[in-house]
Design a protein around this motif. Structure first.
Motif, mmCIF file in Angstrom:
data_model
loop_
_atom_site.group_PDB
_atom_site.id
_atom_site.type_symbol
_atom_site.label_atom_id
_atom_site.label_comp_id
_atom_site.label_asym_id
_atom_site.label_seq_id
_atom_site.Cartn_x
_atom_site.Cartn_y
_atom_site.Cartn_z
ATOM 1 N N ARG A 53 0.877 -1.168 0.000
ATOM 2 C CA ARG A 53 0.000 0.000 0.000
ATOM 3 C C ARG A 53 0.922 1.229 0.000
ATOM 4 N N GLY A 76 -4.020 0.753 -4.641
ATOM 5 C CA GLY A 76 -4.363 2.168 -4.617
ATOM 6 C C GLY A 76 -3.999 2.815 -5.936
ATOM 7 N N ASN A 101 -11.035 3.241 -5.571
ATOM 8 C CA ASN A 101 -11.511 4.098 -4.481
ATOM 9 C C ASN A 101 -12.154 5.389 -4.974
ATOM 10 N N SER A 286 -10.298 6.034 2.597
ATOM 11 C CA SER A 286 -10.347 5.215 3.809
ATOM 12 C C SER A 286 -11.765 4.787 4.168
ATOM 13 N N GLN A 291 -10.856 -0.080 0.668
ATOM 14 C CA GLN A 291 -9.639 -0.801 1.018
ATOM 15 C C GLN A 291 -9.713 -2.266 0.586
ATOM 16 N N GLU A 292 -10.904 -2.848 0.728
ATOM 17 C CA GLU A 292 -11.072 -4.236 0.308
ATOM 18 C C GLU A 292 -11.033 -4.352 -1.215
#
Length: 530
Positions: A53, A76, A101, A286, A291-292
């Motif tokens: 990450r 990410g 994200n 976040s 995140q998953e």
């Protein structure tokens, strides 16, 4: 043949770790190792893949200790913590997860808009502190207000969609947003000055580049509508923080909500302590869902590459098969460099990219080559773009991409790639080829024949073909201590339009560029880098 081994040095979910193991890959899950660079360097040599990450930093020193390493997967969007050129030089694929994200970041921007409009953090602190200050916290409604979106790509378009649902009027500034795309997503495309004059709220969703750094400068903040509220969930440095604090103190800006800062972790910042500022510690991505999503995505991508050689979402290589790679690699470099050259020359909005293949290259996997060309054109403005996401981002922004194949060639070269960038001001074109040494070269710019190799730092000059130009140009560079590596010239006709494409040993200062531009024969000079 032994099973591939992947080291996971940052926190990934158990489900992501299991993906590796289900695909026959030995996964070593050590989520705290990324914080200890010495311990990481001591063991990295035994792994084929590294899943990270943001805590793990991949430096040239770490790469030098990893002779087996084939792929780095970043869960990410950003790969700022990976030295991509160093990884590329060692043949290591660097993958990211560019879309995992987007919704989460967009929702955080909307949340900060509400927090600003209703002073929720301040009211919460006051109420929990035992003060019932109902008359102190007079908020404003979002309904009917005008939201200015700076950058209407993937995340910006989601923010616009949510804002329209909340009954805001949305105006957008984005040089890459086509009028058709603007209509499709329900926003009004405007120039930056118009956005500043009209917006009650401004939200930023652009990457950090030389063109976007301090896009909300002191001057632009002064041009903004009095009482504007500003939200930044994109990148620190898009707003001049000191200038914004002054605008907040004067009351010209009514409030600001920031999730990102010039220096992070942000322990001290000019915005801190102002009563009309809301700050969060880079929480845009976040959420448990985001995140998953990115963890599962990076595990799938890395597994595909290690098991079958398939490449997806690589920031330093296109999606091509292992069989095609040796033959395509120099043409991929040519397409990307030609595109980057034209992209660096283009200031107006890009509306179309046409790639023409002539000769033997027309029979190759031109899809990968076109992806490389599109990536090159757009990367000066969108540094997070890669050769997989490039075509999708072009479509998303309404940029028309065309391929033309002419297998007969033009007779002078076995293979030629020609790129034309259509922009709102004018088209720009260049052509190149790959010689037998495997190195790409430019062979034509603006329909003027020229033969020049690419170099890390170059100057592109348009000039009148008049006596004295070369001498004065060389003198300016020499007096400034700029060493010339190669010097290539071309012209339409004697006394007409001419160009120079010059490789130099390092970046050229703005002062030297101004002195070159002052040479009477010079029409324009632009530094370009590859």
């Amino acid at each position: 043949m032994p099973a591939p081994k992947v080291l996971i040095s940052d926190a990934l979910s158990d489900a992501a770790v299991q993906i590796f193991r289900d695909r026959g890959i030995e996964a070593d899950f050590r989520p705290d190792l990324g914080k200890d660079k010495e311990a990481l360097a001591a063991i990295i040599g035994g792994y084929d893949g590294l899943a990270i990450r943001s805590a793990t930093r991949v430096t040239p020193k770490l790469l030098a200790a990893a002779p087996r390493l084939k792929v780095i997967g970043r869960a990410g969007i950003g790969v700022d913590n990976v030295d991509v050129p160093a990884a590329t030089a060692r043949g290591v694929i660097v993958m990211n997860t560019p879309f995992g994200n987007a919704i989460t970041t967009a929702e955080h921007a909307i949340a900060l808009m509400f927090a600003l409009a209703r002073q929720i953090p301040q009211a919460d602190a006051s109420t929990q502190g035992g003060r019932w200050e109902k008359n102190r916290f007079l908020g404003v409604e979002l309904t009917g207000k005008t939201l200015g979106v700076i950058g209407c790509g993937n995340i910006g378009a989601i923010v616009a969609d949510r804002a329209i649902g909340l009954k805001l009027k949305v105006v957008a500034y984005d040089p890459f947003l086509s009028p058709e795309r603007a209509v499709a997503i329900g926003v009004e495309k405007v120039e930056l000055d118009a956005l500043l004059a009209r917006a009650d709220l401004i939200t930023l969703h652009v990457p950090m580049t030389d063109k976007t750094r301090n896009i909300l400068s002191a001057e632009n903040l002064a041009r903004a509508k009095r009482g504007v509220r500003i939200v930044n969930c994109a990148r620190g440095g898009l707003v001049d923080e000191a200038a914004l604090r002054a605008a907040l103190d004067s009351g010209h800006v009514a409030g600001a909500a920031f999730d990102v800062f010039v220096t992070e972790p942000a322990i001290d910042n000019p915005l801190f302590g102002h009563p009309n500022v809301v700050c969060t510690p880079h929480l845009g991505a976040s959420t448990a869902e985001a995140q998953e999503n990115v963890a599962l995505q990076v595990a799938e991508q890395m597994s595909d590459y290690l098991v079958s050689g398939a490449i997806s979402n690589a920031v330093n290589f296109p999606s091509i098969s292992a069989d095609e790679a040796p033959r395509l690699k120099p043409f991929v470099a040519l397409a990307e460099k030609l595109g980057s050259f034209l992209g660096q020359l283009t200031d107006a909005a890009v509306t179309g990219i046409r790639v023409t293949y002539e000769g033997q290259v027309a029979g190759m996997n031109t899809r990968a080559l076109t992806a490389a060309a599109v990536t090159g054109v757009l990367r000066p403005f969108l540094p997070d773009i890669n050769m997989v996401s490039g075509p999708a981002i072009a479509r998303e922004r309404g940029i028309v991409v065309d391929e033309i194949k002419r297998e007969g060639g033009n007779g002078d070269y076995e293979s030629v790639i020609r790129i034309t960038v259509e922009a709102e001001d004018m088209p720009r074109d260049a052509a190149g080829t790959v010689f037998h040494d495997g190195k790409p070269r430019v062979i034509e710019i603006r329909s003027i024949e020229i033969e020049a190799p690419f170099a890390p730092h170059m100057l592109y000059v348009r000039n009148h073909d008049k006596p004295g130009f070369v001498g004065r140009f060389g003198s300016v560079l020499g007096e400034a201590g700029v060493n010339v590596a190669t010097f290539n010239l071309g012209r339409e006709a004697e006394g007409g339009n001419a160009i120079a494409f010059v490789a130099v040993d390092g970046p050229v200062s703005a002062e030297v560029l101004a002195r070159i531009e002052a040479i009477p024969q010079v029409k324009r000079v632009r530094p370009v880098s590859f």
